[in-house]
Design a protein around this motif. Structure first.
Motif, short mmCIF file in Angstrom:
data_model
loop_
_atom_site.label_atom_id
_atom_site.label_comp_id
_atom_site.label_asym_id
_atom_site.label_seq_id
_atom_site.Cartn_x
_atom_site.Cartn_y
_atom_site.Cartn_z
N PRO A 180 0.81 -1.23 0.00
CA PRO A 180 0.00 0.00 0.00
C PRO A 180 0.84 1.27 0.00
N VAL A 181 1.94 1.26 0.74
CA VAL A 181 2.82 2.43 0.78
C VAL A 181 3.48 2.63 -0.58
N LEU A 182 3.87 1.52 -1.22
CA LEU A 182 4.46 1.63 -2.56
C LEU A 182 3.47 2.21 -3.55
N LEU A 183 2.22 1.77 -3.48
CA LEU A 183 1.20 2.31 -4.38
C LEU A 183 1.02 3.81 -4.15
N LEU A 184 1.00 4.21 -2.90
CA LEU A 184 0.88 5.63 -2.58
C LEU A 184 2.07 6.41 -3.15
N ALA A 185 3.27 5.88 -2.90
CA ALA A 185 4.48 6.58 -3.35
C ALA A 185 4.53 6.66 -4.87
N MET A 186 4.26 5.54 -5.56
CA MET A 186 4.33 5.53 -7.01
C MET A 186 3.26 6.42 -7.63
N GLY A 187 2.03 6.30 -7.12
CA GLY A 187 0.96 7.15 -7.62
C GLY A 187 1.25 8.62 -7.38
N GLY A 188 1.83 8.92 -6.21
CA GLY A 188 2.17 10.31 -5.91
C GLY A 188 3.26 10.84 -6.82
N LEU A 189 4.28 10.02 -7.09
CA LEU A 189 5.37 10.44 -7.98
C LEU A 189 4.85 10.69 -9.40
N VAL A 190 4.01 9.77 -9.89
CA VAL A 190 3.45 9.94 -11.24
C VAL A 190 2.60 11.20 -11.31
N SER A 227 -3.11 13.19 -19.57
CA SER A 227 -4.39 12.98 -18.90
C SER A 227 -4.55 11.53 -18.44
N LEU A 228 -4.18 10.60 -19.32
CA LEU A 228 -4.23 9.19 -18.94
C LEU A 228 -3.29 8.90 -17.77
N ALA A 229 -2.09 9.48 -17.83
CA ALA A 229 -1.12 9.26 -16.76
C ALA A 229 -1.61 9.84 -15.45
N LEU A 230 -2.21 11.02 -15.49
CA LEU A 230 -2.72 11.65 -14.28
C LEU A 230 -3.83 10.82 -13.66
N GLY A 231 -4.74 10.31 -14.50
CA GLY A 231 -5.80 9.46 -13.99
C GLY A 231 -5.27 8.20 -13.35
N GLY A 232 -4.26 7.58 -13.97
CA GLY A 232 -3.66 6.38 -13.40
C GLY A 232 -2.96 6.66 -12.10
N GLY A 233 -2.23 7.77 -12.03
CA GLY A 233 -1.52 8.12 -10.80
C GLY A 233 -2.48 8.35 -9.65
N VAL A 234 -3.56 9.06 -9.90
CA VAL A 234 -4.54 9.32 -8.85
C VAL A 234 -5.21 8.02 -8.40
N THR A 235 -5.50 7.12 -9.33
CA THR A 235 -6.08 5.83 -8.99
C THR A 235 -5.15 5.01 -8.10
N ALA A 236 -3.86 5.00 -8.43
CA ALA A 236 -2.90 4.26 -7.62
C ALA A 236 -2.81 4.84 -6.21
N VAL A 237 -2.86 6.16 -6.09
CA VAL A 237 -2.86 6.80 -4.77
C VAL A 237 -4.09 6.36 -3.99
N GLY A 238 -5.23 6.34 -4.66
CA GLY A 238 -6.46 5.95 -3.98
C GLY A 238 -6.42 4.51 -3.50
N LYS A 239 -5.91 3.60 -4.33
CA LYS A 239 -5.84 2.20 -3.91
C LYS A 239 -4.85 2.02 -2.78
N GLY A 240 -3.73 2.74 -2.83
CA GLY A 240 -2.75 2.65 -1.75
C GLY A 240 -3.33 3.14 -0.45
N ALA A 241 -4.04 4.28 -0.50
CA ALA A 241 -4.63 4.82 0.72
C ALA A 241 -5.70 3.87 1.28
N TRP A 242 -6.45 3.23 0.39
CA TRP A 242 -7.50 2.28 0.82
C TRP A 242 -6.89 1.07 1.52
N GLY A 243 -5.68 0.67 1.08
CA GLY A 243 -5.06 -0.53 1.63
C GLY A 243 -4.30 -0.30 2.93
N LEU A 244 -4.13 0.93 3.35
CA LEU A 244 -3.41 1.21 4.60
C LEU A 244 -4.21 0.81 5.82
#
Length: 239
Positions: free
Chosen positions: A94-104, A222-239
């Protein structure tokens, strides 16, 4: 079969936009690959695919590579790739998803703004961009945005940027694969990936002369931004 089809679709889309705009495979594909395969496998697959596409793309433009800029960029990236690879092995998913989504997400927003940063000029700027890009590439699979920002601040045209970005992609992805290893995919799944890359190349090259560059670039971001935000959301949900 569903996972294989999703994987092929992600790789096909990433490959298409890479051939269409000269960049974007990792930005588009990494968030989706991470959600589908997990952070570790998603990043190393993106490294392999983006590196392979860069090799093919560079074949026709290697004479336009600027060694004076690329040597410090690539040398700095080589020094920071191990740190990014180490980080991915230490953090829970979950932390990796947050970090990767945030970086993207942060990288896309900076590129969208075309940020002007005086520190990203000259040799020192190349070293800074390369170091950040190497770390991001091995940790999150997206090492291109710092190089894009360097190119913006250096005043490069798109024609100048593309072969240099491909050269950087070959080098930094080779280092990242050496540090992270190759994805553990079965033979059938590798077949889906390779086939999707080939089809994506055909589609991207076919659309390259029909879609205005500005529109294509906006689509990628736009596609990249949507994917990054989604990854952040999944990471936050898994914490």
């Amino acid at each position: 079969m569903t996972t294989d089809l999703l994987l092929a679709g992600i790789v096909l889309l990433g490959s298409s936009v890479q051939w269409l705009t000269g960049m974007g495979f990792a930005l588009v594909a990494v968030p989706a690959l991470v959600l589908l395969l997990g952070p570790a496998e998603g990043v190393v697959l993106a490294n392999c695919a983006a590196g392979a596409i860069s090799i093919v793309g560079l074949a026709g433009g290697w004479r336009r590579v600027r060694p004076a800029a690329m040597v410090p960029l690539c040398a700095a990236a080589a020094c920071t790739v191990p740190a990014g690879a180490w980080l991915t092995q230490q953090l829970p998913e979950p932390v990796l998803l947050l970090a990767m989504g945030g970086l993207v997400t942060a990288a896309v927003l900076l590129v969208m703004r075309g940020a002007r940063v005086p520190a990203l000029r000259g040799t020192k700027g190349a070293v800074a961009a390369g170091a950040v890009g190497g770390f991001m590439n091995s940790a999150a699979g997206v090492g291109g945005p710092p190089v894009s920002l360097y190119a913006v601040n250096a005043g490069w045209t798109v024609r100048e940027f593309v072969p240099n970005a491909q050269f950087y992609g070959v080098i930094v992805n080779a280092f990242s694969v050496a540090a992270n290893g190759v994805p553990r995919l079965g033979g059938d799944r590798w077949g889906w990936v390779v086939g999707a890359m080939v089809v994506g190349a055909v589609i991207g090259r076919g659309l390259a002369g029909r879609i205005p560059e500005r529109h294509a670039r906006l689509l990628v971001l736009s596609l990249a931004l949507g994917g990054g935000v989604t990854a952040v959301g999944k990471g936050a949900w898994g914490l």
